[in-house]
Enzyme design. Structure first.
Site, PDB file in Angstrom:
ATOM      1  N   ASP A  30       0.029 -31.223  27.264  1.00 18.47           N
ATOM      2  CA  ASP A  30      -0.059 -32.359  26.343  1.00 18.47           C
ATOM      3  C   ASP A  30      -0.397 -33.606  27.152  1.00 18.47           C
ATOM      4  O   ASP A  30       0.342 -33.989  28.069  1.00 18.47           O
ATOM      5  CB  ASP A  30       1.282 -32.533  25.613  1.00 18.47           C
ATOM      6  N   ASP A 124      -5.919 -33.620  22.368  1.00 27.44           N
ATOM      7  CA  ASP A 124      -5.168 -33.942  23.579  1.00 27.44           C
ATOM      8  C   ASP A 124      -4.068 -32.936  23.913  1.00 27.44           C
ATOM      9  O   ASP A 124      -3.199 -33.227  24.740  1.00 27.44           O
ATOM     10  CB  ASP A 124      -4.550 -35.335  23.446  1.00 27.44           C
ATOM     11  N   GLU A 125      -4.081 -31.763  23.304  1.00 26.26           N
ATOM     12  CA  GLU A 125      -3.063 -30.768  23.649  1.00 26.26           C
ATOM     13  C   GLU A 125      -3.555 -29.365  23.328  1.00 26.26           C
ATOM     14  O   GLU A 125      -4.403 -29.164  22.461  1.00 26.26           O
ATOM     15  CB  GLU A 125      -1.738 -31.040  22.923  1.00 26.26           C
TER      16      GLU A 125
END
Length: 414
Positions: A30, A124-125
């Protein structure tokens, strides 16, 4: 149990040796304050100060905030007016989605170089299953360190990584070690890790469910684990059975690889420039239905809804919002599209083109839903799926899915 007993951020091992990651093939990576971190690459003078990324208009919301801003209570999805009120010293930066997408693609390429078993769940993860990469790259913890180093070296931003035996625990671990951390939860210490956590940490515990659990004296995951599964199921239905399994770290879901950059969208150029908000919403509704139908046909759901608005002078404006849960429901896509259109401040501006797109796709079968207390098992999705079946049987003109969508601005057409 402290975080350092599992695996510290510091590379030196704890006194009792490094955590056992032999049964932990799942990584959850993350990025830390992703949008804000990307902006600081071009604004290094703002490092160490409160920074907020988001639209500055009256209806704007926070997309990301540095940890300096978060200390004042600023968080994503907060109205910008409130964020500026509680942290007036923050620097507010308008978002640059193209830049974030560029960095996101590069980060996902780093993941793909480690293993093909990558399941992006946002820009983003992602989850990674590194079980097949051990012989080539080392232990899961070593692979996690390598990923963090490569992201920092190539892009100058940080990420936090949870390493565990299941997706659920890996995601909790990455959250626990933020920012810029690495946390291993050994397979034989999952219960020890889980039970001190607040019950709200569990997937499926929304605000209403948390309040109901607290009223029953259940405040931690350990409290929940002591309640018989039958009792939880009787009190909360399917949610209860789900929570009973998670309280003991049981999560059978596997990492499901899929392409991180896929999206589905439609756009339409008007015959003549249009400045009537009702006409534009009507087109957003039609496009939302088409996008949702394509999502369902392909077995996808998506987390990010974006609209494209092209003015009569060919200036093009895009706005996007990442939803809390992925969707393939036209009503949810339409409602979000209308909110983005209204927030753009173009309701009386002449437009020549509008578009609706859903991004951050993942397989519908792999999606998780935030189950609310007393939530119905059926609803808009099932109704729209029924319309899909009718359209396949009788033709697309035989049904009007738009009739399912409640229109706050009044009726549209026949």
């Amino acid at each position: 149990m402290s975080r350092n007993q599992l695996l510290p951020r510091d590379p030196s091992p704890p006194p009792d040796g490094p955590a056992d990651d032999s049964g932990c093939p799942i990584l959850h990576v993350d990025m830390d304050a992703f949008y804000a971190s990307v902006e600081l690459l071009d604004r290094p003078e703002l490092r160490g100060t409160p920074v907020i990324v988001g639209a500055t208009g009256a209806r704007g919301v926070v997309l990301s905030a540095t940890y300096e801003a978060r200390r004042f209570g600023v968080h994503s999805a907060m109205p910008m007016t409130r964020a500026r009120r509680i942290c007036p010293q923050a620097t507010v930066i308008p978002p640059r989605h193209a830049k974030y997408a560029e960095v996101s693609r590069g980060v996902m390429e780093i993941f793909q170089a480690v293993t093909p078993e990558v399941e992006p769940i946002a820009s983003d993860e992602a989850f990674l299953d590194v079980g097949g990469a051990r012989r080539r790259l080392g232990s899961p913890a070593a692979i996690a360190r390598m990923i963090r180093a490569q992201v920092a070296e190539r892009y100058g931003i940080t990420c936090s990584v949870g390493v565990a035996s299941t997706k659920f625990v890996a995601k909790l671990a990455s959250r626990q070690c933020k920012p810029d951390g690495l946390l291993v939860v050994p397979a034989d210490r999952v219960v020890e890790f889980l039970h001190p956590l607040p019950v709200a940490a569990l997937w499926g515990v929304g605000e209403r469910t948390e309040q109901a659990l607290v009223r029953l004296g259940i405040r931690t995951v350990g409290d929940l684990a002591q309640v018989p599964a039958a009792t939880l199921q009787r009190e909360f239905g399917a949610v209860g059975a789900h929570l009973a399994a998670l309280a003991w770290g049981r999560d059978e879901r596997r990492v499901v690889p899929h392409a991180p950059d896929k999206s589905i969208g439609n756009e339409e150029t008007f015959p003549h420039d249009v400045d009537d908000p009702e006409t534009i919403r009507r087109e957003l509704l039609r496009l939302s239905e088409r996008v949702a139908a394509r999502l369902r046909a392909g077995g996808h759901v998506g987390r990010t809804v974006s609209v494209k608005l092209r003015r009569s002078d060919f200036t093009t404006i895009t706005r996007s919002r990442t939803l809390r849960e992925a969707t393939d429901v036209a009503k949810e896509i339409f409602d979000t599209s209308c909110e983005l259109y209204e927030a753009a401040g173009l309701e009386r501006v002449r437009l020549r083109l509008v578009g609706v797109r859903v991004e951050n796709l993942l397989p519908a079968a792999a999606a998780t839903r935030q189950l609310g207390l007393g939530e119905r098992e059926t609803g808009w999705r099932e109704a729209e799926q029924a319309m899909d079946r009718a359209a396949r049987r009788f033709g697309p003109d035989a049904v009007k899915p738009a009739s399912l969508v409640r229109r706050p601005f009044g009726p549209i057409g026949p």
